[in-house]
Motif scaffolding. Sequence first.
Motif, PDB file in Angstrom:
ATOM      1  N   PHE A   1      24.225  -4.846 -17.720  1.00 42.04           N
ATOM      2  CA  PHE A   1      24.078  -5.818 -16.759  1.00 42.04           C
ATOM      3  C   PHE A   1      23.091  -5.146 -15.852  1.00 42.04           C
ATOM      4  N   ASP A   2      22.482  -6.266 -14.933  1.00 41.92           N
ATOM      5  CA  ASP A   2      21.321  -6.080 -14.208  1.00 41.92           C
ATOM      6  C   ASP A   2      21.912  -5.662 -12.845  1.00 41.92           C
ATOM      7  N   SER A   3      23.026  -6.402 -12.221  1.00 45.96           N
ATOM      8  CA  SER A   3      23.792  -6.144 -11.233  1.00 45.96           C
ATOM      9  C   SER A   3      25.156  -6.460 -10.901  1.00 45.96           C
ATOM     10  N   LEU A   4      25.879  -6.236  -9.874  1.00 40.75           N
ATOM     11  CA  LEU A   4      27.117  -6.243  -9.719  1.00 40.75           C
ATOM     12  C   LEU A   4      27.434  -7.272  -8.533  1.00 40.75           C
ATOM     13  N   VAL A   5      28.225  -8.076  -8.714  1.00 44.06           N
ATOM     14  CA  VAL A   5      28.511  -9.283  -7.453  1.00 44.06           C
ATOM     15  C   VAL A   5      29.890  -8.587  -7.110  1.00 44.06           C
ATOM     16  N   ILE A   6      29.805  -8.218  -5.789  1.00 40.68           N
ATOM     17  CA  ILE A   6      30.893  -7.629  -5.265  1.00 40.68           C
ATOM     18  C   ILE A   6      31.269  -8.502  -4.016  1.00 40.68           C
ATOM     19  N   GLY A   7      32.751  -8.155  -3.488  1.00 41.75           N
ATOM     20  CA  GLY A   7      33.606  -8.855  -2.458  1.00 41.75           C
ATOM     21  C   GLY A   7      34.528  -8.060  -1.726  1.00 41.75           C
ATOM     22  N   PHE A   8      35.342  -8.938  -1.135  1.00 37.32           N
ATOM     23  CA  PHE A   8      36.290  -8.259  -0.284  1.00 37.32           C
ATOM     24  C   PHE A   8      37.370  -9.197  -0.261  1.00 37.32           C
TER      25      PHE A   8
ATOM     26  N   ARG B   1      24.933   3.131 -15.731  1.00 32.84           N
ATOM     27  CA  ARG B   1      24.996   1.444 -16.390  1.00 32.84           C
ATOM     28  C   ARG B   1      26.059   1.481 -17.400  1.00 32.84           C
ATOM     29  N   ARG B   2      25.561   2.621 -18.343  1.00 36.75           N
ATOM     30  CA  ARG B   2      26.829   2.516 -19.457  1.00 36.75           C
ATOM     31  C   ARG B   2      28.314   3.113 -19.130  1.00 36.75           C
ATOM     32  N   VAL B   3      28.318   3.847 -18.269  1.00 42.27           N
ATOM     33  CA  VAL B   3      29.626   4.203 -17.809  1.00 42.27           C
ATOM     34  C   VAL B   3      30.416   3.087 -16.969  1.00 42.27           C
ATOM     35  N   VAL B   4      29.662   2.481 -16.040  1.00 45.98           N
ATOM     36  CA  VAL B   4      30.419   1.397 -15.545  1.00 45.98           C
ATOM     37  C   VAL B   4      30.684   0.094 -16.542  1.00 45.98           C
TER      38      VAL B   4
END
Length: 112
Positions: A1-8, A29-32
């Motif tokens: 993945f290149d990035s994570l989209v996060i929210g609340f 990155r591999r662990v996530v």
Amino acid sequence: FDSLVIGFYQGKELHYAARVRAGFVPATRRVVFEQIKGLKTSKCPFVNLPEKQAGRWGQGLTAEKMKDCVWLIPEAVARFDFLEWTSADHLRHTKFVAMRDDKDPRKVVRET
């Protein structure tokens, strides 16, 4: 993945806060990825997407940018450092710190 989209969460609704790229080294990155790969879904979980404009620094998640996203069921929780909240309820200058397994995703709310 290149990035994570996060929210609340606000009540039962998940709101987009940022896309995070900083803080990921190859090993992280591999662990996530191992932790999130089973959460794939076809539906965007954020109630406030797509955004109409990319914004001043291009961080907004428009319909065009959303075409490149792979959505996840919002069951993973991570810790991020950030500089500040914007007036649009977005995070500025985010950096991934770590995954968390001690917090219920529905209890992730906007810090004040």
